[in-house]
Write an enzyme that holds these catalytic residues in place. Structure first.
Site, PDB file in Angstrom:
ATOM      1  N   GLY A 286      32.018  26.354  35.976  1.00  0.00           N
ATOM      2  CA  GLY A 286      31.633  25.592  37.172  1.00  0.00           C
ATOM      3  C   GLY A 286      32.717  25.539  38.227  1.00  0.00           C
TER       4      GLY A 286
ATOM      5  N   GLY B  39      35.471  24.263  39.569  1.00  0.00           N
ATOM      6  CA  GLY B  39      36.500  23.318  39.160  1.00  0.00           C
ATOM      7  C   GLY B  39      37.412  22.941  40.304  1.00  0.00           C
TER       8      GLY B  39
ATOM      9  N   LYS C 126      38.082  25.248  49.036  1.00  0.00           N
ATOM     10  CA  LYS C 126      38.751  25.604  47.780  1.00  0.00           C
ATOM     11  C   LYS C 126      40.085  24.867  47.749  1.00  0.00           C
ATOM     12  CE  LYS C 126      39.696  29.616  44.878  1.00  0.00           C
ATOM     13  NZ  LYS C 126      39.579  31.066  44.757  1.00  0.00           N
TER      14      LYS C 126
ATOM     15  N   ARG D 197      35.913  28.524  52.570  1.00  0.00           N
ATOM     16  CA  ARG D 197      35.227  29.811  52.369  1.00  0.00           C
ATOM     17  C   ARG D 197      33.805  29.709  52.886  1.00  0.00           C
ATOM     18  NH1 ARG D 197      36.222  31.777  46.223  1.00  0.00           N
ATOM     19  NH2 ARG D 197      34.993  29.962  45.619  1.00  0.00           N
TER      20      ARG D 197
ATOM     21  N   ASP E  18      31.856  34.954  35.874  1.00  0.00           N
ATOM     22  CA  ASP E  18      31.838  33.814  36.803  1.00  0.00           C
ATOM     23  C   ASP E  18      32.423  34.197  38.155  1.00  0.00           C
ATOM     24  OD1 ASP E  18      34.099  33.913  34.897  1.00  0.00           O
ATOM     25  OD2 ASP E  18      34.969  32.380  36.180  1.00  0.00           O
ATOM     26  N   ASN E  19      33.017  35.389  38.228  1.00  0.00           N
ATOM     27  CA  ASN E  19      33.566  35.855  39.508  1.00  0.00           C
ATOM     28  C   ASN E  19      32.733  36.992  40.090  1.00  0.00           C
ATOM     29  OD1 ASN E  19      35.633  33.995  39.346  1.00  0.00           O
ATOM     30  ND2 ASN E  19      37.109  35.424  38.476  1.00  0.00           N
TER      31      ASN E  19
HETATM   32  P1  AMP Z   1      39.190  31.542  38.303  1.00  0.00           P
HETATM   33  O1  AMP Z   1      40.094  32.189  37.292  1.00  0.00           O
HETATM   34  O2  AMP Z   1      39.922  31.106  39.551  1.00  0.00           O
HETATM   35  O3  AMP Z   1      37.989  32.328  38.609  1.00  0.00           O
HETATM   36  O4  AMP Z   1      38.714  30.167  37.638  1.00  0.00           O
HETATM   37  C1  AMP Z   1      38.036  30.087  36.417  1.00  0.00           C
HETATM   38  C2  AMP Z   1      37.566  28.691  36.214  1.00  0.00           C
HETATM   39  O5  AMP Z   1      38.653  27.759  36.216  1.00  0.00           O
HETATM   40  C3  AMP Z   1      36.600  28.172  37.264  1.00  0.00           C
HETATM   41  O6  AMP Z   1      35.685  27.317  36.656  1.00  0.00           O
HETATM   42  C4  AMP Z   1      37.508  27.421  38.197  1.00  0.00           C
HETATM   43  O7  AMP Z   1      36.819  26.464  38.943  1.00  0.00           O
HETATM   44  C5  AMP Z   1      38.486  26.782  37.233  1.00  0.00           C
HETATM   45  N1  AMP Z   1      39.780  26.493  37.861  1.00  0.00           N
HETATM   46  C6  AMP Z   1      40.720  27.359  38.259  1.00  0.00           C
HETATM   47  N2  AMP Z   1      41.772  26.711  38.783  1.00  0.00           N
HETATM   48  C7  AMP Z   1      41.509  25.400  38.716  1.00  0.00           C
HETATM   49  C8  AMP Z   1      42.198  24.212  39.090  1.00  0.00           C
HETATM   50  N3  AMP Z   1      43.398  24.253  39.660  1.00  0.00           N
HETATM   51  N4  AMP Z   1      41.589  23.037  38.868  1.00  0.00           N
HETATM   52  C9  AMP Z   1      40.387  22.975  38.299  1.00  0.00           C
HETATM   53  N5  AMP Z   1      39.687  24.040  37.912  1.00  0.00           N
HETATM   54  C10 AMP Z   1      40.239  25.238  38.107  1.00  0.00           C
HETATM   55 MG    MG Z   2      36.428  31.995  39.664  1.00  0.00          MG
END
Ligand code: AMP
Ligand code: MG
Length: 529
Positions: A100, A102, A122, A192, A269-270
């Site tokens: 989700g 985050g 973001k 974004r 998720d990306n």
């Molecule tokens: P990402 O690797 O940036 O695609 O993130 C993978 C997951 O981790 C997603 O659910 C993001 O929303 C969550 N996420 C990444 N960084 C953070 C953060 N600093 N705080 C909360 N959730 C995070």
């Molecule tokens: Mg992501």
């Protein structure tokens, strides 16, 4: 500020998590949860992209207080509720369950000139999906996201956009290389913008939780809002939808391969359901051409998301999406057929892309060999991808072979160390290329000069001159950290015209300097952001 044409299609169509409080939790039977940005009382904008004007904001509005407040999350637009989307995903090949938004908070959608745009902050604070994270983002990763999304757009690559980059005015604690060295960094917020931020993972979450009603609603919403040419219904519509997603995903990845972009974290998720490049984390640009390269140190061991693997990872991710959509379709043969087509289409599009990059336009039975030999030659000695392809248009069928070699040699790193055998292999390839160019010329109705002119033009529109080299981002970041944004503005300006020679930016059309070879941020990046 002028009245925005708000049209919140996602939240209007899909079920909301009934819990209003903002705490980390598993969410069921809902596509999103409410989440409010944290107040950043000292937030300040440091860069606003041209997108602001494209979306109808005037110069006066962009410079006004309201714009700042809105796009750093201090004020919500009247009668809107901000929210975080629920999704799951496969990370590095493993099922990760619920993830989700985050650290992304969606503000609203507008319709401008018949085009839908969703706005998302973001780094504006935690949401029910933050797990152990703080929901914040640091300046370095926000600069990278802001600049690269706009760079990709101007390269003609499907991508989410970035409207603005702001300092949050607060500090964020990070362990940049995951090695126990934590430090405070400047916090930042990017706004974004994209027609939708729905990912493969949104479908995966509903399917994994056995929420077939939600899965159906989400798929129907996505089709009726973003795949409007699908006129059928039921199974037929879902299959057509899946087919179009595979086409868009392949198209996006072919563009990445064309310009040497390595996403770095192709988790499901990306992966945008619209085939947009999304989530700019530890991405990078090939400097020495290398199929095995990934900038992401978190992926150092297996290099799952290396440059050469991106097309097959796209397919692997599509297979996960097929599994998620299965309850709506229940026909694995039909789904498999679409996945098989991805492989065939990739072969066709690879050939097409390479022909365009090489400036050859009539097919020949030996083309696959020519390309295979080129790929091999490019791996012999470190050769800068961007410079190599950009210089190729200077070679034609009449170019002297020594001259041709001289032309491409500016793309070699450490030229004095080029071994004789590798030089010989390159000469052989150049000879076959010249013969191939002669064949192409003979097929063309144009005379030699008109042909050369048209070819150069076409090649220069496909082989960029300026890309966001990893060390350029790092220089921008180092300056911005000190409060200097001039380089950020300059680089942004250059990236708006990546295919056009710009004399004032020629210093960026050069090999990566030696100091950047193994510097953190230039060739090594972690997921920490
Ligand atoms: P990402 O690797 O940036 O695609 O993130 C993978 C997951 O981790 C997603 O659910 C993001 O929303 C969550 N996420 C990444 N960084 C953070 C953060 N600093 N705080 C909360 N959730 C995070
Ligand atoms: Mg992501």
């Amino acid at each position: 500020m002028h009245k925005l044409h708000i049209d919140n299609s996602f939240t209007n169509a899909l079920p909301k998590d009934p819990i209003k409080e903002n705490f980390t939790r598993p969410v069921t039977d809902a596509a999103y949860s409410l989440a409010t940005p944290v107040p950043f009382k000292k937030a300040s904008l440091i860069h606003i992209s041209k997108l602001a004007k494209e979306l109808g904001f005037s110069e006066e509005e962009i410079n006004g207080e309201e714009f700042l407040q809105l796009f750093t999350g201090q004020h919500l637009y009247p009668k809107t509720e901000s929210y975080a989307m629920a999704y799951a995903g496969h990370q590095f090949g493993n099922w990760a369950g619920q993830l989700g938004d985050g650290r992304a908070i969606n503000l609203f959608e507008i319709v401008h000139k018949e085009q839908r745009w969703a706005f998302q902050l973001k780094g504006a604070g935690p949401t029910p999906y933050s797990r152990r994270g703080d929901g914040l983002a640091v300046l370095r990763s926000s600069i990278r996201e802001h600049l690269c999304s706009e760079a990709m757009h101007h390269l003609g690559i499907p991508t989410t956009r970035s409207l603005s980059l702001a300092l949050s005015g607060e500090e964020v604690l990070r362990d940049m290389m995951y090695d126990g060295n934590t430090a405070y960094e400047k916090g930042a917020v990017v706004c974004r913008v994209a027609p939708s931020f729905i990912r493969f993972g949104n479908f995966e979450l509903a399917a994994a939780q056995g929420e077939n009603n939600l899965l159906k609603k989400l798929t129907d919403y996505t089709i009726s809002t973003f795949f409007t040419d699908i006129k059928s219904s039921g199974k037929e519509a879902y299959l057509e939808f899946f087919k179009q997603v595979t086409d868009r995903t392949l198209e996006m990845i072919m563009h990445w391969q064309r310009v040497g972009f390595v996403h770095g974290v192709m988790n499901t998720d990306n992966m945008s359901i619209l085939g947009l490049t999304i989530d700019y984390g530890p991405y990078g640009w090939l400097e020495p051409y290398d199929h095995g390269w990934t900038p992401n140190t978190t992926d150092r061991q297996h290099k799952r998301y290396r440059y050469g693997a991106q097309p097959e990872i796209g397919l692997w991710n599509l297979l996960q999406l097929a599994n998620a959509l299965f309850p709506l379709i229940e026909d694995s043969t039909a789904l498999q057929e679409i996945l098989d087509n991805y492989k065939t289409n990739y072969q066709v599009q690879y050939l097409e892309t390479m022909m365009n990059k090489l400036g050859i336009y009539h097919t020949h039975k030996d083309d696959r060999d020519l390309m295979q030999n080129l790929e091999e030659s490019l791996h012999l000695h470190e050769t800068d991808m961007t410079i190599f392809y950009r210089e190729l248009c200077k070679i034609n069928s009449k170019t002297d072979i020594i001259e041709a070699f001289k032309i491409i040699s500016i793309a070699f790193y450490n030229f004095p160390k080029l071994v004789e055998q590798h030089k010989k292999t390159w000469m052989e390839w150049l000879e076959s290329y010249r013969i191939r160019l002669q064949f192409d010329l003979e097929q063309s109705p144009l005379d030699r000069y008109a042909f050369a002119k048209a070819r150069t033009q076409k090649m220069n529109n496909i082989n960029p001159r300026y890309v966001l080299r990893n060390y350029i981002s790092q220089l921008v970041i180092d300056e911005a950290d000190k409060g200097n944004y001039e380089l950020l503005h300059d680089v942004y300006k250059m990236l708006q015209h990546p295919y056009t020679e710009q004399p004032e930016f020629e210093k960026w059309y050069a090999l990566r300097p030696d100091w950047a070879r193994s510097k953190v941020g230039c060739s090594m990046l972690s997921c920490s952001s």
